[in-house]
Design a protein around this motif. Structure first.
Motif, PDB file in Angstrom:
ATOM      1  N   CYS A  78      -5.193  14.441 -29.686  1.00 56.76           N
ATOM      2  CA  CYS A  78      -5.765  13.358 -29.187  1.00 56.76           C
ATOM      3  C   CYS A  78      -7.368  13.478 -29.430  1.00 56.76           C
ATOM      4  O   CYS A  78      -7.696  14.548 -29.804  1.00 56.76           O
ATOM      5  N   TRP A  79      -7.958  12.352 -29.225  1.00 55.33           N
ATOM      6  CA  TRP A  79      -9.467  12.282 -29.677  1.00 55.33           C
ATOM      7  C   TRP A  79     -10.155  11.522 -28.285  1.00 55.33           C
ATOM      8  O   TRP A  79      -9.795  10.697 -27.949  1.00 55.33           O
ATOM      9  N   TYR A  80     -11.435  12.374 -27.814  1.00 56.76           N
ATOM     10  CA  TYR A  80     -11.923  11.869 -27.023  1.00 56.76           C
ATOM     11  C   TYR A  80     -13.436  11.818 -27.596  1.00 56.76           C
ATOM     12  O   TYR A  80     -14.046  12.716 -27.901  1.00 56.76           O
ATOM     13  N   ILE A  81     -13.606  10.396 -27.447  1.00 54.09           N
ATOM     14  CA  ILE A  81     -15.009   9.983 -28.182  1.00 54.09           C
ATOM     15  C   ILE A  81     -16.178  10.256 -27.422  1.00 54.09           C
ATOM     16  O   ILE A  81     -16.530   9.765 -26.488  1.00 54.09           O
ATOM     17  N   LEU A  82     -17.074  11.212 -28.030  1.00 52.68           N
ATOM     18  CA  LEU A  82     -18.405  11.455 -27.269  1.00 52.68           C
ATOM     19  C   LEU A  82     -19.558  10.437 -27.618  1.00 52.68           C
ATOM     20  O   LEU A  82     -20.270   9.949 -26.755  1.00 52.68           O
ATOM     21  N   GLU A  83     -19.616  10.390 -29.003  1.00 52.31           N
ATOM     22  CA  GLU A  83     -20.599   9.327 -29.508  1.00 52.31           C
ATOM     23  C   GLU A  83     -19.923   8.425 -30.585  1.00 52.31           C
ATOM     24  O   GLU A  83     -19.163   9.015 -31.473  1.00 52.31           O
ATOM     25  N   ALA A  84     -20.738   7.392 -30.849  1.00 53.09           N
ATOM     26  CA  ALA A  84     -19.996   6.591 -32.055  1.00 53.09           C
ATOM     27  C   ALA A  84     -21.163   5.547 -32.322  1.00 53.09           C
ATOM     28  O   ALA A  84     -22.092   4.826 -31.370  1.00 53.09           O
ATOM     29  N   PRO A 120     -12.617  -0.887 -33.759  1.00 50.67           N
ATOM     30  CA  PRO A 120     -13.865  -0.291 -33.106  1.00 50.67           C
ATOM     31  C   PRO A 120     -13.705   0.818 -32.208  1.00 50.67           C
ATOM     32  O   PRO A 120     -13.043   0.518 -31.388  1.00 50.67           O
ATOM     33  N   VAL A 121     -14.960   1.571 -32.116  1.00 51.92           N
ATOM     34  CA  VAL A 121     -14.619   2.709 -31.187  1.00 51.92           C
ATOM     35  C   VAL A 121     -16.258   2.846 -30.498  1.00 51.92           C
ATOM     36  O   VAL A 121     -17.027   2.508 -31.172  1.00 51.92           O
ATOM     37  N   LYS A 122     -16.060   3.208 -29.234  1.00 53.94           N
ATOM     38  CA  LYS A 122     -17.077   3.592 -28.539  1.00 53.94           C
ATOM     39  C   LYS A 122     -17.171   4.844 -27.602  1.00 53.94           C
ATOM     40  O   LYS A 122     -15.924   5.294 -27.353  1.00 53.94           O
ATOM     41  N   SER A 123     -18.086   5.194 -27.223  1.00 51.26           N
ATOM     42  CA  SER A 123     -18.251   6.704 -26.175  1.00 51.26           C
ATOM     43  C   SER A 123     -17.324   6.430 -24.930  1.00 51.26           C
ATOM     44  O   SER A 123     -17.299   5.342 -24.542  1.00 51.26           O
ATOM     45  N   GLY A 124     -16.505   7.461 -24.797  1.00 51.91           N
ATOM     46  CA  GLY A 124     -15.789   7.392 -23.617  1.00 51.91           C
ATOM     47  C   GLY A 124     -14.313   6.945 -23.834  1.00 51.91           C
ATOM     48  O   GLY A 124     -13.418   7.200 -22.876  1.00 51.91           O
ATOM     49  N   LEU A 126     -10.513   6.913 -25.695  1.00 52.46           N
ATOM     50  CA  LEU A 126      -9.609   8.060 -25.671  1.00 52.46           C
ATOM     51  C   LEU A 126      -8.270   7.809 -26.376  1.00 52.46           C
ATOM     52  O   LEU A 126      -7.797   6.691 -25.867  1.00 52.46           O
ATOM     53  N   PHE A 127      -7.955   8.111 -27.392  1.00 49.93           N
ATOM     54  CA  PHE A 127      -6.783   7.877 -28.160  1.00 49.93           C
ATOM     55  C   PHE A 127      -5.670   9.166 -28.297  1.00 49.93           C
ATOM     56  O   PHE A 127      -6.224  10.176 -28.637  1.00 49.93           O
ATOM     57  N   TYR A 128      -4.527   8.999 -27.875  1.00 52.54           N
ATOM     58  CA  TYR A 128      -3.605   9.938 -28.104  1.00 52.54           C
ATOM     59  C   TYR A 128      -2.844   9.490 -29.491  1.00 52.54           C
ATOM     60  O   TYR A 128      -2.405   8.336 -29.728  1.00 52.54           O
ATOM     61  N   ILE A 129      -2.425  10.568 -30.197  1.00 48.35           N
ATOM     62  CA  ILE A 129      -2.103  10.377 -31.428  1.00 48.35           C
ATOM     63  C   ILE A 129      -0.737  10.980 -31.796  1.00 48.35           C
ATOM     64  O   ILE A 129      -0.570  12.205 -32.022  1.00 48.35           O
ATOM     65  N   PRO A 130       0.419  10.386 -31.690  1.00 50.64           N
ATOM     66  CA  PRO A 130       1.805  10.973 -31.673  1.00 50.64           C
ATOM     67  C   PRO A 130       1.711  11.278 -33.408  1.00 50.64           C
ATOM     68  O   PRO A 130       1.483  10.550 -33.939  1.00 50.64           O
ATOM     69  N   ALA A 131       2.628  12.246 -33.290  1.00 48.49           N
ATOM     70  CA  ALA A 131       3.093  12.570 -34.715  1.00 48.49           C
ATOM     71  C   ALA A 131       3.617  11.377 -35.582  1.00 48.49           C
ATOM     72  O   ALA A 131       4.678  10.627 -34.873  1.00 48.49           O
ATOM     73  N   GLY A 132       3.637  11.372 -36.736  1.00 47.77           N
ATOM     74  CA  GLY A 132       3.966  10.245 -37.408  1.00 47.77           C
ATOM     75  C   GLY A 132       3.018   9.030 -37.468  1.00 47.77           C
ATOM     76  O   GLY A 132       3.210   8.013 -38.306  1.00 47.77           O
ATOM     77  N   THR A 133       2.078   9.106 -36.853  1.00 48.81           N
ATOM     78  CA  THR A 133       0.827   7.975 -36.771  1.00 48.81           C
ATOM     79  C   THR A 133       0.138   8.132 -37.890  1.00 48.81           C
ATOM     80  O   THR A 133      -0.594   8.862 -38.091  1.00 48.81           O
ATOM     81  N   ILE A 134       0.082   6.966 -38.672  1.00 47.47           N
ATOM     82  CA  ILE A 134      -0.866   7.150 -39.810  1.00 47.47           C
ATOM     83  C   ILE A 134      -2.295   6.721 -39.301  1.00 47.47           C
ATOM     84  O   ILE A 134      -2.475   5.994 -38.476  1.00 47.47           O
ATOM     85  N   HIS A 135      -3.348   7.646 -39.697  1.00 48.74           N
ATOM     86  CA  HIS A 135      -4.690   7.626 -38.913  1.00 48.74           C
ATOM     87  C   HIS A 135      -5.855   8.103 -39.824  1.00 48.74           C
ATOM     88  O   HIS A 135      -5.515   8.812 -40.754  1.00 48.74           O
ATOM     89  N   ALA A 136      -6.968   7.565 -39.719  1.00 48.54           N
ATOM     90  CA  ALA A 136      -8.271   8.281 -40.341  1.00 48.54           C
ATOM     91  C   ALA A 136      -9.422   8.031 -39.218  1.00 48.54           C
ATOM     92  O   ALA A 136      -9.645   7.031 -38.627  1.00 48.54           O
ATOM     93  N   ILE A 137     -10.371   8.861 -39.127  1.00 44.21           N
ATOM     94  CA  ILE A 137     -11.460   8.872 -38.354  1.00 44.21           C
ATOM     95  C   ILE A 137     -12.466   8.353 -39.209  1.00 44.21           C
ATOM     96  O   ILE A 137     -12.909   8.737 -40.372  1.00 44.21           O
ATOM     97  N   GLY A 138     -13.529   7.440 -38.712  1.00 47.22           N
ATOM     98  CA  GLY A 138     -14.472   6.596 -39.567  1.00 47.22           C
ATOM     99  C   GLY A 138     -15.581   7.397 -39.573  1.00 47.22           C
ATOM    100  O   GLY A 138     -15.950   8.417 -38.850  1.00 47.22           O
ATOM    101  N   ARG A 139     -16.756   7.122 -40.209  1.00 48.28           N
ATOM    102  CA  ARG A 139     -18.124   7.533 -40.184  1.00 48.28           C
ATOM    103  C   ARG A 139     -18.667   7.380 -39.048  1.00 48.28           C
ATOM    104  O   ARG A 139     -18.413   6.145 -38.213  1.00 48.28           O
ATOM    105  N   GLY A 140     -19.897   8.028 -38.594  1.00 50.90           N
ATOM    106  CA  GLY A 140     -20.861   8.160 -37.473  1.00 50.90           C
ATOM    107  C   GLY A 140     -20.225   8.267 -36.082  1.00 50.90           C
ATOM    108  O   GLY A 140     -20.406   7.565 -34.973  1.00 50.90           O
ATOM    109  N   ILE A 141     -19.037   9.387 -36.130  1.00 50.47           N
ATOM    110  CA  ILE A 141     -18.450   9.612 -34.733  1.00 50.47           C
ATOM    111  C   ILE A 141     -18.564  11.049 -34.607  1.00 50.47           C
ATOM    112  O   ILE A 141     -18.411  12.105 -35.284  1.00 50.47           O
TER     113      ILE A 141
END
Length: 267
Positions: A78-84, A120-124, A126-141
């Motif tokens: 999972c990803w908990y976004i602190l800053e974006a 789009p993503v912002k502070s606060g 939260l994304f849960y990423i199940p196995a099998g999910t195609i994913h990538a984190i962008g810049r500035g996060i």
């Protein structure tokens, strides 16, 4: 116990980290891992991530698929976004469902970026990423990642960087469909809450000395990530930018806590 920090250089990392992690670095640091002393292997792994470029488009296998390949287990996270930054995005899932053949063709033809659903993503957030999910984190996060403690990542695409790809393995384990938004939430800023109740771990946001959510949970281990204030775990004081590990909720003292994330592995 207090876990030790390990800085991990990445081509997509940042030169300047928060003061908690030493500020300006000699090389790009993408991840801060929290590891125990030798002889202990936690079920979960907590990381901080800092991005200046997009991460590879990738996927993780589930436990069954990983064990078929001789690995101890798969990886959900999972990803908990602190800053974006204002234009920050995450790639999670695809814009539409496709077959494995069409997914392969999109990668080979350089069209996979257009197929991924960039959100789009912002502070606060939260994304849960199940196995099998195609994913990538962008810049500035900047984010906190909590995951099954398994080093198993299959890269589909890496923007021409000279790193190994795992096309066949990735396509075999990928679920090439849109992301199910039931796995997304906006964390409440002013209250304790159960953020994730997954098959492998749970994640709580705890404000102040509120112990109610932790009581009665049959967990294998607990990891404590203070965001504000301090938490004592097995008589060790854990502050922001640190992570603690203990085996019982009763070993967690929240008397000096302001706001923390607390994760537990499920038995």
């Amino acid at each position: 116990m207090k876990l030790r920090k390990k800085s991990v250089p990445k081509p997509w990392g940042q030169i300047t980290l928060p003061t908690l992690f030493g500020g300006k670095q000699k090389e790009k640091i993408g991840e801060i891992w929290f590891l125990p002393r030798k002889g202990i292997t936690p079920t979960l792994l907590t990381k901080y991530l800092f991005t200046s470029e997009k991460l590879s488009i990738q996927v993780h296998p589930n436990d069954r698929e990983a064990r078929r390949q001789g690995m101890p287990g798969g990886k959900e996270e999972c990803w908990y976004i602190l800053e974006a930054e204002p234009d920050a995005i995450l790639g999670i899932g695809l814009k539409k469902e496709v077959s494995a053949t069409k997914l392969h063709a999109a990668v080979v033809c350089g069209q996979i970026e257009q197929l991924v659903d960039w959100k789009p993503v912002k502070s606060g957030d939260l994304f849960y990423i199940p196995a099998g999910t195609i994913h990538a984190i962008g810049r500035g996060i900047s984010l906190i990642e909590i995951q099954q403690n398994a080093d198993v990542t299959y890269r589909l695409y890496d923007y021409g960087r000279p790193r190994e790809l795992h096309l066949q393995e990735a396509i075999t384990v990928a679920t090439p469909v849109p992301y199910d938004m039931k796995h997304f939430s906006e964390t409440p800023p002013d209250q304790s809450a159960k953020l994730i109740d997954g098959p492998h771990f749970r994640l709580f946001q705890v404000l102040g000395d509120d112990q109610r959510l932790l009581k009665g949970v049959a967990a294998g281990e607990w990891q404590i990530i203070p965001l504000e204030g301090q938490v004592v775990a097995r008589d060790k004081t854990i502050g922001p930018g640190e992570c603690g590990l203990c085996t019982k909720a009763s070993e967690i003292n929240l008397s000096k806590n302001i706001k923390s994330l607390i994760a537990c592995s499920m038995k």
